[in-house]
Design an enzyme around this catalytic site. Structure first.
Site, mmCIF file in Angstrom:
data_model
loop_
_atom_site.group_PDB
_atom_site.id
_atom_site.type_symbol
_atom_site.label_atom_id
_atom_site.label_comp_id
_atom_site.label_asym_id
_atom_site.label_seq_id
_atom_site.Cartn_x
_atom_site.Cartn_y
_atom_site.Cartn_z
ATOM 1 N N SER A 15 0.813 -1.219 0.000
ATOM 2 C CA SER A 15 0.000 0.000 0.000
ATOM 3 C C SER A 15 0.848 1.271 0.000
ATOM 4 C CB SER A 15 -0.900 0.004 1.232
ATOM 5 O OG SER A 15 -0.120 -0.311 2.375
ATOM 6 N N THR A 45 -1.918 3.543 3.934
ATOM 7 C CA THR A 45 -1.067 4.737 3.946
ATOM 8 C C THR A 45 -0.252 4.840 5.224
ATOM 9 O OG1 THR A 45 -2.722 5.906 2.691
ATOM 10 C CG2 THR A 45 -1.234 7.260 3.991
ATOM 11 N N THR A 95 1.847 7.041 0.178
ATOM 12 C CA THR A 95 0.966 5.910 -0.136
ATOM 13 C C THR A 95 1.001 5.578 -1.626
ATOM 14 O OG1 THR A 95 -1.322 5.111 0.114
ATOM 15 C CG2 THR A 95 -1.068 7.366 -0.624
ATOM 16 N N ARG A 128 -6.338 8.716 -10.654
ATOM 17 C CA ARG A 128 -6.986 9.030 -9.365
ATOM 18 C C ARG A 128 -5.944 9.483 -8.329
ATOM 19 N NH1 ARG A 128 -6.577 7.041 -3.773
ATOM 20 N NH2 ARG A 128 -8.640 7.112 -2.864
ATOM 21 N N VAL A 129 -6.275 10.538 -7.630
ATOM 22 C CA VAL A 129 -5.439 11.013 -6.533
ATOM 23 C C VAL A 129 -6.273 10.948 -5.257
ATOM 24 C CG1 VAL A 129 -4.307 13.066 -5.567
ATOM 25 C CG2 VAL A 129 -4.021 12.506 -7.997
ATOM 26 N N GLY A 130 -5.686 10.431 -4.199
ATOM 27 C CA GLY A 130 -6.411 10.315 -2.934
ATOM 28 C C GLY A 130 -6.187 11.510 -2.036
ATOM 29 N N ASP A 131 -6.475 11.314 -0.768
ATOM 30 C CA ASP A 131 -6.330 12.394 0.216
ATOM 31 C C ASP A 131 -4.875 12.635 0.626
ATOM 32 O OD1 ASP A 131 -6.472 9.756 1.354
ATOM 33 O OD2 ASP A 131 -6.468 10.689 3.332
ATOM 34 N N THR A 140 -5.944 7.954 7.287
ATOM 35 C CA THR A 140 -5.796 6.756 6.464
ATOM 36 C C THR A 140 -7.210 6.284 6.125
ATOM 37 O OG1 THR A 140 -4.832 4.527 6.338
ATOM 38 C CG2 THR A 140 -5.694 5.213 8.460
ATOM 39 N N GLY A 141 -7.308 5.467 5.104
ATOM 40 C CA GLY A 141 -8.634 4.974 4.733
ATOM 41 C C GLY A 141 -9.063 5.511 3.383
ATOM 42 N N GLY A 150 -9.743 7.701 0.749
ATOM 43 C CA GLY A 150 -9.353 9.091 0.533
ATOM 44 C C GLY A 150 -10.498 9.978 0.084
HETATM 45 C C1 SD4 Z 1 -6.046 6.891 -0.421
HETATM 46 N N1 SD4 Z 1 -5.990 7.224 1.967
HETATM 47 O O1 SD4 Z 1 -5.404 6.969 -1.455
HETATM 48 C C2 SD4 Z 1 -5.263 6.731 0.855
HETATM 49 C C3 SD4 Z 1 -4.728 5.361 0.937
HETATM 50 C C4 SD4 Z 1 -5.484 4.370 1.621
HETATM 51 O O2 SD4 Z 1 -6.722 2.495 1.064
HETATM 52 O O3 SD4 Z 1 -5.494 4.359 2.809
HETATM 53 N N2 SD4 Z 1 -6.078 3.521 0.772
HETATM 54 O O4 SD4 Z 1 -7.268 6.911 -0.383
#
Ligand code: SD4
Length: 337
Positions: free
Chosen positions: A90, A192, A210, A220-223, A243-244, A246
């Site tokens: 990850s 992350t 991450t 795609r870009v996350g948080d 985390t989680g 995004g």
């Molecule tokens: C995201 N928060 O890219 C990050 C990574 C993560 O499961 O925790 N993904 O959404």
């Protein structure tokens, strides 16, 4: 105890056992939300990081801080450990690819002056945290993305390499058979990595890196690279990181909100919990709810710290002088079952 819960417990304890705790006493459990390290004038350094891979990251950062390295460089050094570990699926090298089989990376870093740097949708560079630091230090910008981020990294001397390991490629090929996007966040107990540091001068800094959600759409870009979403700090108040999923953290400006609640007098625990509750309330009828997991860690200037997640299974690594480097299970709103 469910199999899943047993698995998480086993991996948590396994990680403690496997870690080389140089100069640390390993402690299995503390009441983190009640911890106040800093009474009076003297600041006691503290590092907290998300998930089991926070342990080796904390260890490296701590070692560097003790050697007198700057806090930002120590954070970078710590986060490079999981980034380079191909077993961590990850983060960085060996991370799960997107649905086109490309490993794309997001990272950011922020110091006590509110200086910050970030990269998003970066490919082919093993250490996005280091590129984020260079964005902060060597450009007039906060974030570089995609091809531009890669071009900048190469100009700074970083080497382009293939980050898709054979194992991750096999998993992607298996995923392609059904091609269903349904993130299984925290299943392997290492999403992350976010790290928050209170240093000996009482200053707060942080970082986040991450490979993002597995099987995401290309682009795609996350948080995680977004200051205010995946990471935020205000040196007068404290810091928070996420985390989680995004998308849910971006929709709610998660980490910035945790810090704002601490500014209003909430403890790190109360602030994390309130934002998780808010995210739950905003998503309970949302299509993402089925697989929604979000978790926050936070610290304040007193050295209080906490972690809180929507669903069970989130933990974080804590490192301080008194109790060494150890894992803490975050409190949570609901279990997966
Ligand atoms: C995201 N928060 O890219 C990050 C990574 C993560 O499961 O925790 N993904 O959404």
């Amino acid at each position: 105890m469910s199999n899943r819960r047993k698995f998480i417990k086993a991996t948590t304890l396994g990680a403690i056992g496997a870690s080389t705790l140089v100069g640390f006493k390993s402690v299995e459990k503390t009441d983190a939300s009640a911890t106040i390290l800093n009474k009076g004038n003297q600041t006691k350094p503290l590092i907290i990081s998300t998930w089991n891979h926070g342990l080796p990251a904390n260890e490296e950062t701590w070692k560097n801080l003790k050697n007198g390295i700057s806090t930002i460089d120590a954070i970078e050094a710590g986060m490079r450990i999981p980034e380079a570990d191909p077993k961590i699926r990850s983060v960085g090298y060996g991370g799960f690819p997107d649905r086109e089989g490309k490993v794309t990376l997001d990272a950011c870093i922020m110091d006590h002056n509110s200086d910050c740097g970030a990269v998003s949708f970066l490919q082919g560079i093993k250490h996005p945290i280091s590129v984020a630091k260079r964005v902060m230090q060597n450009t007039p910008h906060v974030m570089l993305s995609g091809q531009g981020a890669l071009q900048f990294a190469l100009s700074e001397g970083f080497k382009e390499e293939n980050l898709l390991t054979e194992e991750a490629k096999k998993d992607w090929e298996k995923w392609l058979e059904e091609s269903k996007y349904k993130p299984v966040i925290n299943m392997e107990n290492h999403d992350t990595i976010s790290m928050l540091v209170l240093d000996k001068d009482g200053n707060i800094s942080g970082g986040c890196t991450t490979s993002g959600a597995a099987w995401k759409m290309h682009g795609r870009v996350g948080d995680s690279p977004i200051i205010g979403a995946g990471l935020f700090l205000d040196n007068e108040v404290g810091a928070a990181a996420a985390t989680g999923l995004g998308e849910a953290v971006i929709r709610t400006a998660g980490s910035a909100m945790v810090v704002e609640l601490m500014r209003q007098g909430k403890s790190p625990y109360e602030a994390c919990k309130e934002i998780v509750e808010r995210i739950y309330n905003k998503h309970k009828n949302h299509k993402d709810m089925e697989y929604l997991q979000v978790g926050f860690i936070a610290i304040n200037k007193n050295g209080e710290h906490a972690g809180y997640s929507l669903r069970s299974g989130f933990n974080y690594a804590i490192c301080d002088e008194e109790n060494g480097n150890r894992m803490e299970d975050a409190k949570f709103k609901m279990s997966w079952e």
